[in-house]
Design a protein around this motif. Structure first.
Motif, PDB file in Angstrom:
ATOM      1  N   GLU A   1      53.233 -31.854 -53.393  1.00 29.33           N
ATOM      2  CA  GLU A   1      53.394 -33.089 -54.166  1.00 29.33           C
ATOM      3  C   GLU A   1      53.706 -32.713 -55.612  1.00 29.33           C
ATOM      4  O   GLU A   1      53.134 -31.771 -56.154  1.00 29.33           O
ATOM      5  CB  GLU A   1      52.115 -33.930 -54.107  1.00 29.33           C
TER       6      GLU A   1
ATOM      7  N   TYR B   1      39.322 -38.162 -63.325  1.00 27.75           N
ATOM      8  CA  TYR B   1      39.977 -37.210 -62.447  1.00 27.75           C
ATOM      9  C   TYR B   1      39.924 -35.800 -63.004  1.00 27.75           C
ATOM     10  O   TYR B   1      40.969 -35.184 -63.264  1.00 27.75           O
ATOM     11  CB  TYR B   1      41.425 -37.695 -62.272  1.00 27.75           C
TER      12      TYR B   1
ATOM     13  N   ARG C   1      56.940 -45.378 -54.681  1.00 24.42           N
ATOM     14  CA  ARG C   1      56.704 -45.670 -56.107  1.00 24.42           C
ATOM     15  C   ARG C   1      58.015 -45.711 -56.887  1.00 24.42           C
ATOM     16  O   ARG C   1      58.135 -46.453 -57.861  1.00 24.42           O
ATOM     17  CB  ARG C   1      55.749 -44.627 -56.700  1.00 24.42           C
TER      18      ARG C   1
ATOM     19  N   GLU D   1      42.323 -35.497 -65.912  1.00 25.11           N
ATOM     20  CA  GLU D   1      42.091 -36.484 -66.987  1.00 25.11           C
ATOM     21  C   GLU D   1      40.699 -37.050 -66.783  1.00 25.11           C
ATOM     22  O   GLU D   1      40.380 -37.547 -65.720  1.00 25.11           O
ATOM     23  CB  GLU D   1      43.126 -37.634 -66.987  1.00 25.11           C
TER      24      GLU D   1
ATOM     25  N   ASP E   1      43.904 -42.813 -65.794  1.00 22.03           N
ATOM     26  CA  ASP E   1      42.645 -43.061 -65.078  1.00 22.03           C
ATOM     27  C   ASP E   1      41.786 -41.847 -65.319  1.00 22.03           C
ATOM     28  O   ASP E   1      41.894 -40.845 -64.613  1.00 22.03           O
ATOM     29  CB  ASP E   1      42.915 -43.248 -63.576  1.00 22.03           C
TER      30      ASP E   1
ATOM     31  N   GLY F   1      44.680 -46.255 -52.751  1.00 25.66           N
ATOM     32  CA  GLY F   1      46.058 -46.312 -53.222  1.00 25.66           C
ATOM     33  C   GLY F   1      46.656 -44.990 -53.651  1.00 25.66           C
ATOM     34  O   GLY F   1      47.714 -44.963 -54.273  1.00 25.66           O
ATOM     35  N   THR F   2      45.990 -43.892 -53.309  1.00 30.41           N
ATOM     36  CA  THR F   2      46.535 -42.574 -53.676  1.00 30.41           C
ATOM     37  C   THR F   2      47.276 -41.977 -52.487  1.00 30.41           C
ATOM     38  O   THR F   2      47.209 -42.495 -51.366  1.00 30.41           O
ATOM     39  CB  THR F   2      45.399 -41.610 -54.072  1.00 30.41           C
ATOM     40  N   THR F   3      47.929 -40.853 -52.729  1.00 31.41           N
ATOM     41  CA  THR F   3      48.631 -40.170 -51.638  1.00 31.41           C
ATOM     42  C   THR F   3      47.633 -39.669 -50.590  1.00 31.41           C
ATOM     43  O   THR F   3      47.973 -39.579 -49.414  1.00 31.41           O
ATOM     44  CB  THR F   3      49.477 -39.012 -52.190  1.00 31.41           C
TER      45      THR F   3
ATOM     46  N   SER G   1      48.592 -39.493 -64.901  1.00 31.37           N
ATOM     47  CA  SER G   1      47.384 -39.592 -64.088  1.00 31.37           C
ATOM     48  C   SER G   1      47.505 -38.779 -62.816  1.00 31.37           C
ATOM     49  O   SER G   1      47.097 -39.237 -61.758  1.00 31.37           O
ATOM     50  CB  SER G   1      47.092 -41.058 -63.750  1.00 31.37           C
ATOM     51  N   SER G   2      48.102 -37.593 -62.922  1.00 35.90           N
ATOM     52  CA  SER G   2      48.339 -36.790 -61.711  1.00 35.90           C
ATOM     53  C   SER G   2      49.099 -37.621 -60.686  1.00 35.90           C
ATOM     54  O   SER G   2      48.803 -37.566 -59.492  1.00 35.90           O
ATOM     55  CB  SER G   2      47.017 -36.311 -61.102  1.00 35.90           C
ATOM     56  N   ILE G   3      50.060 -38.393 -61.159  1.00 36.73           N
ATOM     57  CA  ILE G   3      50.752 -39.334 -60.265  1.00 36.73           C
ATOM     58  C   ILE G   3      51.845 -38.601 -59.489  1.00 36.73           C
ATOM     59  O   ILE G   3      52.781 -38.042 -60.072  1.00 36.73           O
ATOM     60  CB  ILE G   3      51.381 -40.495 -61.053  1.00 36.73           C
ATOM     61  N   THR G   4      51.706 -38.608 -58.179  1.00 37.24           N
ATOM     62  CA  THR G   4      52.698 -37.982 -57.312  1.00 37.24           C
ATOM     63  C   THR G   4      53.963 -38.839 -57.274  1.00 37.24           C
ATOM     64  O   THR G   4      53.901 -40.058 -57.089  1.00 37.24           O
ATOM     65  CB  THR G   4      52.125 -37.842 -55.885  1.00 37.24           C
TER      66      THR G   4
ATOM     67  N   TYR H   1      53.845 -33.967 -59.531  1.00 37.79           N
ATOM     68  CA  TYR H   1      53.379 -34.998 -60.467  1.00 37.79           C
ATOM     69  C   TYR H   1      54.475 -35.308 -61.492  1.00 37.79           C
ATOM     70  O   TYR H   1      55.177 -34.405 -61.960  1.00 37.79           O
ATOM     71  CB  TYR H   1      52.165 -34.512 -61.258  1.00 37.79           C
TER      72      TYR H   1
ATOM     73  N   ASP I   1      43.609 -34.742 -54.017  1.00 37.67           N
ATOM     74  CA  ASP I   1      44.429 -33.680 -54.600  1.00 37.67           C
ATOM     75  C   ASP I   1      43.621 -32.386 -54.736  1.00 37.67           C
ATOM     76  O   ASP I   1      42.483 -32.398 -55.221  1.00 37.67           O
ATOM     77  CB  ASP I   1      44.936 -34.101 -55.990  1.00 37.67           C
TER      78      ASP I   1
ATOM     79  N   GLN J   1      40.536 -41.909 -52.537  1.00 32.59           N
ATOM     80  CA  GLN J   1      40.661 -42.849 -53.662  1.00 32.59           C
ATOM     81  C   GLN J   1      41.722 -43.874 -53.278  1.00 32.59           C
ATOM     82  O   GLN J   1      42.825 -43.513 -52.843  1.00 32.59           O
ATOM     83  CB  GLN J   1      41.055 -42.143 -54.959  1.00 32.59           C
TER      84      GLN J   1
HETATM   85  N1  ARG Z   1      48.299 -37.508 -56.841  1.00 32.42           N
HETATM   86  C1  ARG Z   1      47.671 -38.624 -56.194  1.00 32.42           C
HETATM   87  C2  ARG Z   1      48.592 -39.814 -56.214  1.00 32.42           C
HETATM   88  O1  ARG Z   1      49.505 -39.854 -56.976  1.00 32.42           O
HETATM   89  C3  ARG Z   1      46.343 -38.992 -56.788  1.00 32.42           C
HETATM   90  C4  ARG Z   1      46.347 -39.274 -58.249  1.00 32.42           C
HETATM   91  C5  ARG Z   1      45.069 -39.935 -58.712  1.00 32.42           C
HETATM   92  N2  ARG Z   1      44.937 -39.834 -60.137  1.00 32.42           N
HETATM   93  C6  ARG Z   1      43.899 -40.262 -60.825  1.00 32.42           C
HETATM   94  N3  ARG Z   1      43.834 -40.024 -62.116  1.00 32.42           N
HETATM   95  N4  ARG Z   1      42.967 -40.935 -60.218  1.00 32.42           N
HETATM   96  O2  ARG Z   1      48.406 -40.749 -55.487  1.00 32.42           O
END
Ligand code: ARG
Length: 266
Positions: free
Chosen positions: A227, A54, A117, A58, A51, A158-160, A109-112, A229, A200, A156
């Motif tokens: 958190e 961010y 999940r 990204e 995504d 659906g994010t943490t 995507s900086s996904i925690t 990633y 974040d 945002q």
């Molecule tokens: N770290 C947070 C999560 O995993 C936000 C990540 C959002 N990343 C992005 N590219 N929009 O929920």
């Protein structure tokens, strides 16, 4: 030929030019539309979904290339593991089904990494540490996370960040405004449609720094947990997971990861 047909032709031409212009400039320029790990010049090629809204993790540069810290990390991981990568911009919500249905081999995507999940996806070893951060207008009286209890907060979807604010206000709170992207969420707060934004830390701080004319205050809170990633693969995709973990291990050992992020991740 009548006018209608010409118009259709013209529309196709415009579309074709647009599509060529949208190329991500990847070395291989593959247009393959399956996410299957394909062989590229002897090297396995992995399709990576993201995504790209961010910054600085990204995002799109002026030329439309997908760039950022996460992207540099994945390129280094790929190099260390001996694979090729090609990035595709999906947006946040569509990223999860894209991994699940095999359109992409993995997502960055900086996904925690979190328990919920992990029920539906597998994650690489952690490569980055973050935590939530609150952004408010400079003259706001907000000083802690608790102060957001009755405030209108943007996140945002659906994010943490969304999850922690739901934890404070309740899942169905009407005071939470969940936007499609983090910049949109922050924009709503700046426009006065909300009192605060939660997201974040690295992204919130970057926003504040890049927009010095907008007077914002960043509020940290010790109650926000660390958190981690991770790179996210379809559940059970051990082959890709092993490749990614091998690359991550190597760039942790040889200092490349620290060179990119500026800190160590255990
Ligand atoms: N770290 C947070 C999560 O995993 C936000 C990540 C959002 N990343 C992005 N590219 N929009 O929920």
């Amino acid at each position: 030929m009548n006018r209608g047909k010409w118009l259709v032709r013209f529309a196709f031409l415009v579309m074709a030019i647009f599509l060529v212009g949208c190329g991500t400039g990847s070395k291989n320029g593959s247009t393959g539309d399956t996410g299957d790990a394909a062989e590229a010049g002897g090297k396995k090629k992995l399709i990576v979904g993201t995504d790209a809204t961010y910054a600085p993790m990204e995002y799109m540069d002026e030329k439309g290339n997908i760039v950022g810290i996460d992207i540099d990390i994945v390129k280094a991981v790929a190099e260390a593991a001996g694979v090729e990568v090609e990035f595709r911009n999906y947006g946040w919500d569509p990223l999860f089904p894209a991994v699940n249905n095999g359109e992409v081999d993995f997502a960055v995507s900086s996904i925690t990494i979190n328990e919920e999940r992990k029920e539906s996806f597998d994650f690489s070893d952690p490569y980055y540490i973050a935590s939530q951060l609150i952004l408010v207008p400079e003259d706001s009286d907000v000083e802690s996370f608790q102060d957001l209890k009755d405030k209108r907060v943007t996140v945002q979807n659906g994010t943490t960040g969304h999850i922690v604010v739901q934890g404070l206000q309740g899942d169905t709170s009407s005071k939470i405004l969940a936007a499609e992207t983090m910049p949109l969420a922050i924009g709503e707060m700046i426009n006065g449609n909300a009192d605060a934004s939660v997201g974040d830390n690295v992204v919130m701080i970057d926003y504040q720094k890049s927009n010095p004319k907008v007077k914002l205050k960043a509020v940290e809170d010790d109650s926000f947990e660390k958190e981690y990633y991770g790179l996210m693969v379809k559940k059970g995709n051990q082959e890709v997971l092993d490749i990614l973990n091998e690359g991550i291990k190597k760039i942790k050992e040889n200092g490349k990861l620290k060179e990119i992020t500026g800190f160590d991740v255990e």
